[in-house]
Design an enzyme around this catalytic site. Structure first.
Site, mmCIF file in Angstrom:
data_model
loop_
_atom_site.group_PDB
_atom_site.id
_atom_site.type_symbol
_atom_site.label_atom_id
_atom_site.label_comp_id
_atom_site.label_asym_id
_atom_site.label_seq_id
_atom_site.Cartn_x
_atom_site.Cartn_y
_atom_site.Cartn_z
ATOM 1 N N ASP A 263 3.789 -20.286 19.458
ATOM 2 C CA ASP A 263 4.711 -19.714 18.488
ATOM 3 C C ASP A 263 5.818 -20.696 18.090
ATOM 4 O O ASP A 263 6.370 -20.589 16.997
ATOM 5 C CB ASP A 263 5.330 -18.445 19.099
ATOM 6 C CG ASP A 263 5.919 -17.530 18.042
ATOM 7 O OD1 ASP A 263 5.236 -17.293 17.037
ATOM 8 O OD2 ASP A 263 7.069 -17.069 18.224
ATOM 9 N N HIS B 171 7.369 -25.499 15.058
ATOM 10 C CA HIS B 171 8.767 -25.899 14.800
ATOM 11 C C HIS B 171 9.199 -27.131 15.590
ATOM 12 O O HIS B 171 9.772 -28.067 15.041
ATOM 13 C CB HIS B 171 9.732 -24.756 15.131
ATOM 14 C CG HIS B 171 9.382 -23.459 14.468
ATOM 15 N ND1 HIS B 171 8.938 -23.397 13.166
ATOM 16 C CD2 HIS B 171 9.417 -22.181 14.895
ATOM 17 C CE1 HIS B 171 8.707 -22.142 12.851
ATOM 18 N NE2 HIS B 171 8.982 -21.376 13.874
ATOM 19 N N LYS C 253 3.045 -18.783 8.911
ATOM 20 C CA LYS C 253 2.593 -18.980 10.288
ATOM 21 C C LYS C 253 2.192 -17.621 10.873
ATOM 22 O O LYS C 253 2.691 -16.613 10.379
ATOM 23 C CB LYS C 253 3.686 -19.650 11.117
ATOM 24 C CG LYS C 253 4.773 -18.710 11.649
ATOM 25 C CD LYS C 253 5.629 -19.418 12.660
ATOM 26 C CE LYS C 253 6.205 -18.431 13.633
ATOM 27 N NZ LYS C 253 7.111 -18.966 14.604
ATOM 28 N N ASP D 288 6.641 -23.905 7.211
ATOM 29 C CA ASP D 288 7.304 -23.882 8.511
ATOM 30 C C ASP D 288 8.783 -23.829 8.176
ATOM 31 O O ASP D 288 9.361 -24.826 7.735
ATOM 32 C CB ASP D 288 6.980 -25.162 9.306
ATOM 33 C CG ASP D 288 7.612 -25.131 10.692
ATOM 34 O OD1 ASP D 288 8.679 -24.493 10.844
ATOM 35 O OD2 ASP D 288 7.064 -25.727 11.629
ATOM 36 N N HIS D 289 9.391 -22.655 8.337
ATOM 37 C CA HIS D 289 10.727 -22.480 7.754
ATOM 38 C C HIS D 289 11.761 -23.412 8.380
ATOM 39 O O HIS D 289 12.790 -23.683 7.788
ATOM 40 C CB HIS D 289 11.171 -21.017 7.813
ATOM 41 C CG HIS D 289 11.549 -20.543 9.171
ATOM 42 N ND1 HIS D 289 10.640 -20.077 10.072
ATOM 43 C CD2 HIS D 289 12.741 -20.477 9.776
ATOM 44 C CE1 HIS D 289 11.257 -19.757 11.179
ATOM 45 N NE2 HIS D 289 12.537 -19.985 11.037
ATOM 46 N N LYS E 3 12.783 -17.445 24.881
ATOM 47 C CA LYS E 3 13.386 -16.199 24.411
ATOM 48 C C LYS E 3 14.304 -15.653 25.492
ATOM 49 O O LYS E 3 14.180 -16.029 26.662
ATOM 50 C CB LYS E 3 12.298 -15.175 24.087
ATOM 51 C CG LYS E 3 11.510 -15.556 22.850
ATOM 52 C CD LYS E 3 10.776 -14.370 22.293
ATOM 53 C CE LYS E 3 10.133 -14.698 20.970
ATOM 54 N NZ LYS E 3 11.061 -14.834 19.849
ATOM 55 N N LYS F 105 21.915 -18.643 21.587
ATOM 56 C CA LYS F 105 21.039 -19.114 20.513
ATOM 57 C C LYS F 105 21.455 -20.546 20.201
ATOM 58 O O LYS F 105 22.623 -20.794 19.910
ATOM 59 C CB LYS F 105 21.244 -18.223 19.292
ATOM 60 C CG LYS F 105 20.516 -18.664 18.070
ATOM 61 C CD LYS F 105 20.717 -17.665 16.950
ATOM 62 C CE LYS F 105 20.176 -18.276 15.664
ATOM 63 N NZ LYS F 105 19.829 -17.308 14.665
ATOM 64 N N ARG G 172 0.806 -1.229 0.000
ATOM 65 C CA ARG G 172 0.000 0.000 0.000
ATOM 66 C C ARG G 172 0.830 1.267 0.000
ATOM 67 O O ARG G 172 0.308 2.353 -0.131
ATOM 68 C CB ARG G 172 -0.918 0.018 1.225
ATOM 69 C CG ARG G 172 -2.104 -0.906 1.084
ATOM 70 C CD ARG G 172 -2.902 -0.896 2.337
ATOM 71 N NE ARG G 172 -2.031 -1.112 3.494
ATOM 72 C CZ ARG G 172 -2.394 -0.988 4.742
ATOM 73 N NH1 ARG G 172 -3.620 -0.636 5.040
ATOM 74 N NH2 ARG G 172 -1.538 -1.231 5.730
HETATM 75 P P1 NAD Z 1 4.357 -6.769 8.233
HETATM 76 O O1 NAD Z 1 3.371 -6.135 9.113
HETATM 77 O O2 NAD Z 1 5.756 -6.254 8.223
HETATM 78 O O3 NAD Z 1 3.843 -6.710 6.732
HETATM 79 C C1 NAD Z 1 2.505 -6.880 6.394
HETATM 80 C C2 NAD Z 1 2.262 -6.389 5.000
HETATM 81 O O4 NAD Z 1 0.861 -6.394 4.777
HETATM 82 C C3 NAD Z 1 2.756 -4.989 4.708
HETATM 83 O O5 NAD Z 1 3.458 -5.034 3.487
HETATM 84 C C4 NAD Z 1 1.458 -4.205 4.566
HETATM 85 O O6 NAD Z 1 1.572 -3.149 3.614
HETATM 86 C C5 NAD Z 1 0.528 -5.256 4.028
HETATM 87 N N1 NAD Z 1 -0.870 -4.910 4.231
HETATM 88 C C6 NAD Z 1 -1.526 -4.643 5.387
HETATM 89 N N2 NAD Z 1 -2.807 -4.307 5.128
HETATM 90 C C7 NAD Z 1 -2.956 -4.366 3.790
HETATM 91 C C8 NAD Z 1 -4.033 -4.121 2.888
HETATM 92 N N3 NAD Z 1 -5.260 -3.753 3.326
HETATM 93 N N4 NAD Z 1 -3.821 -4.264 1.580
HETATM 94 C C9 NAD Z 1 -2.624 -4.620 1.121
HETATM 95 N N5 NAD Z 1 -1.555 -4.888 1.884
HETATM 96 C C10 NAD Z 1 -1.735 -4.746 3.219
HETATM 97 O O7 NAD Z 1 4.306 -8.336 8.534
HETATM 98 P P2 NAD Z 1 5.444 -9.417 8.309
HETATM 99 O O8 NAD Z 1 6.324 -9.439 9.512
HETATM 100 O O9 NAD Z 1 6.087 -9.221 6.978
HETATM 101 O O10 NAD Z 1 4.611 -10.768 8.339
HETATM 102 C C11 NAD Z 1 3.830 -11.235 7.253
HETATM 103 C C12 NAD Z 1 3.317 -12.631 7.575
HETATM 104 O O11 NAD Z 1 4.414 -13.497 7.768
HETATM 105 C C13 NAD Z 1 2.496 -12.710 8.867
HETATM 106 O O12 NAD Z 1 1.520 -13.718 8.718
HETATM 107 C C14 NAD Z 1 3.516 -13.157 9.896
HETATM 108 O O13 NAD Z 1 2.930 -13.827 10.980
HETATM 109 C C15 NAD Z 1 4.356 -14.082 9.047
HETATM 110 N N6 NAD Z 1 5.714 -14.260 9.559
HETATM 111 C C16 NAD Z 1 6.581 -13.227 9.621
HETATM 112 C C17 NAD Z 1 7.867 -13.439 10.095
HETATM 113 C C18 NAD Z 1 8.883 -12.325 10.139
HETATM 114 O O14 NAD Z 1 10.046 -12.620 10.436
HETATM 115 N N7 NAD Z 1 8.535 -11.099 9.849
HETATM 116 C C19 NAD Z 1 8.267 -14.711 10.516
HETATM 117 C C20 NAD Z 1 7.359 -15.754 10.446
HETATM 118 C C21 NAD Z 1 6.079 -15.520 9.950
#
Ligand code: NAD
Length: 493
Positions: free
Chosen positions: A239, A244, A152, A181-182, A344, A349, A46
């Protein structure tokens, strides 16, 4: 390696996961020539990026997060041309129409319907809208070609995971759904299967006849950092254990599939999850320990208590540490405790599996002044990546003195620049290989295993919340969990 032209669509293309993991993984696959000759990455977000600004943002992130910074300007330019930023609002149907047009235009350039990989890197609350719109617009209608990757957390408890599976199965076929699941993409985790099933020497010992206990540790040194708001509604059980650690348990405990084939491997894993003994509410205190970190010192630096972290409720009851004992009720594992712990803000680690063998049954060295140590097999997953076998040997010299010795297989030595987990998983998803992804039944069984614990911890009265200092190995109660059975956590120095 897939050769089919492919459109990759990243929902949440401007988010944290895309920046730190997904773009670096796609880029490394590209420079190592694993990507198909013809592909595009549509990054949906966005924020008001121009193409040029978004590509610059990706490059900056590659410099910071890519495992490999050894590439030419030309390689980057060739890759960057494949990235297209698309201004996108998930809640707006017009955005999906626009996406439809972009995908169709790409198909035209390929002279065929390209494969499509939809990566849902967005909050779980958006899965509903995204999948309904993909279905409505027919964007993922070709079962053989179109795949959806789900991140996840996959649900919050068993009921929500069942509901999520139902929702996804209404919109897509199960074989199109890739639940990531990485941990399963890590070299050292995958190697557990190679180690067990491509060798003759351990499998005959791999049962309750010769194994005393198994320990699985996933310790993190980081605290909740800036994710306190999310974590406080999740906790270590949801979590880490539900996904994992139980997935690692499957790799360690499953029977050999007749063939290295996705559904056969996943069947064997599901069997293990079904055989994990469910803990009764009144036994939860005996089998589990939950705790929260208080202030402490990590690597010489002071660390705040969990309850003081930003986004965390000062009266929070969320656990940042779990230790527990599982039994697997099948003929191979009956009676062998599987200990798990994760936390945590711990002292270091470390992710590892330690298999403790039974004491030698014969009495040959019973009078030896040296204490015999039972054999131990350690599989270090991260940050060390190795397999270590501890055994007793004769100390060189004239008398028969024994000492522990170790054989080591070190992954770093043979592959210092091995691919990241996300690279492995993305290439598998591009190839249509779901072996390392979780099937709906696996996810539901894993939630079922922890269901009574969740319930008891939320509403019950049996389980106290212990505390541990940040920078430690967890509370004393976690040690007591093992010492009751004459065991102790290993690698806790
Ligand atoms: P984040 O909040 O950084 O990113 C979310 C994204 O969603 C952003 O790009 C935002 O612009 C977009 N978004 C939100 N509302 C929107 C809308 N209405 N229209 C279009 N786009 C929209 O989240 P993240 O950390 O990147 O995580 C993403 C997914 O991955 C989640 O399900 C999270 O649980 C999972 N995840 C993340 C990590 C990590 O390390 N960040 C690790 C494991 C799992």
């Amino acid at each position: 390696r897939t050769t089919a032209p492919t459109s990759i669509v990243v929902f949440g293309g401007t988010g944290d996961l895309a920046k730190r993991k997904l773009f670096p993984a796609f880029f490394n696959l590209f420079i190592d020539e694993w990507m198909p000759a013809h592909f595009q990455i549509l990054a949906l977000g966005r924020k008001p990026y121009t193409q040029e600004k978004f590509r610059r943002y990706v490059l900056e992130n590659l410099r910071e997060f890519s495992r490999n910074n050894n590439y030419t300007e030309k390689q980057w330019l060739n890759f960057s041309e494949k990235i297209i930023f698309v201004n996108f609002d998930i809640t707006d149907e017009n955005s999906f129409r626009n996406l439809h047009d972009k995908l169709t235009a790409f198909d035209v350039t390929c002279n065929r319907r390209a494969n499509r990989l939809f990566y849902l890197s967005v909050a779980p609350s958006f899965i509903d809208k995204v999948s309904a719109n993909l279905k409505k617009m027919g964007l993922a209608s070709e079962i053989e070609k179109d795949r959806i990757i789900i991140e996840k957390p996959f649900g919050y408890d068993k009921a929500s995971a069942v509901a999520l599976n139902k929702l996804l199965n209404e919109n897509f076929k199960e074989e199109q759904i890739y639940r990531i699941d990485h941990y399963l993409g890590k070299e050292t985790v995958q190697n557990i299967l190679a180690f067990r099933f491509a060798n003759t020497f351990f499998e005959p010992l791999w049962s309750n006849r010769h194994i005393e206990s198994v320990q699985i540790t996933v310790a993190e040194q980081v605290g909740v950092e800036d994710r306190g708001g999310y974590y406080d509604h999740s906790g270590a059980l949801r979590d880490m254990i539900q996904n994992h650690l139980l997935q690692i348990l499957c790799m360690v405990a499953m029977d050999a599939p007749v063939e290295f084939e996705s559904s056969l491997i996943r069947d064997k894993k599901a069997e293990i999850l079904k055989a994990v003994r469910r803990i009764k509410p009144e036994d939860i205190n005996h089998y589990t320990v939950r705790a929260q970190y208080t202030e402490g010192v990590i690597n010489g630096k002071p660390k705040k208590a969990y309850k003081q972290e930003p986004g965390v409720d000062p009266d929070s009851k969320t656990e940042t540490f779990v230790a527990m004992k599982f039994y697997i009720d099948n003929p191979r594992w009956q009676g062998v405790p599987f200990y798990m712990r994760t936390g945590k803000s711990m002292v270091q680690k470390k992710s590892s599996v330690i298999v403790n063998f039974k004491e030698v049954p014969n009495k040959t060295f019973v009078n030896s002044k040296d204490k015999l140590q039972p054999n131990q097999l350690t599989i270090n997953i991260q940050p060390e990546m190795d397999i270590r076998l501890a055994f007793m040997a004769k100390k060189p010299g004239l008398d028969m003195t024994l000492k522990p010795a170790e054989m080591v297989f070190d992954y770093f030595e043979c592959a210092p620049d091995s691919p990241e987990a996300y690279e492995t998983l993305l290439i598998d998803a591009l190839d249509g290989d779901s072996t390392l992804f979780m099937r709906s039944d696996q996810v539901e069984e894993a939630w079922d295993i922890i269901a009574t614990i969740q319930e008891e911890w939320e509403n019950g009265t049996y389980s106290p919340i212990y505390t541990y200092s940040a920078g430690s190995w967890g509370p004393q109660a976690a040690d007591d969990l093992l010492s009751r059975q004459g065991h102790r956590w290993l690698s806790t120095t």
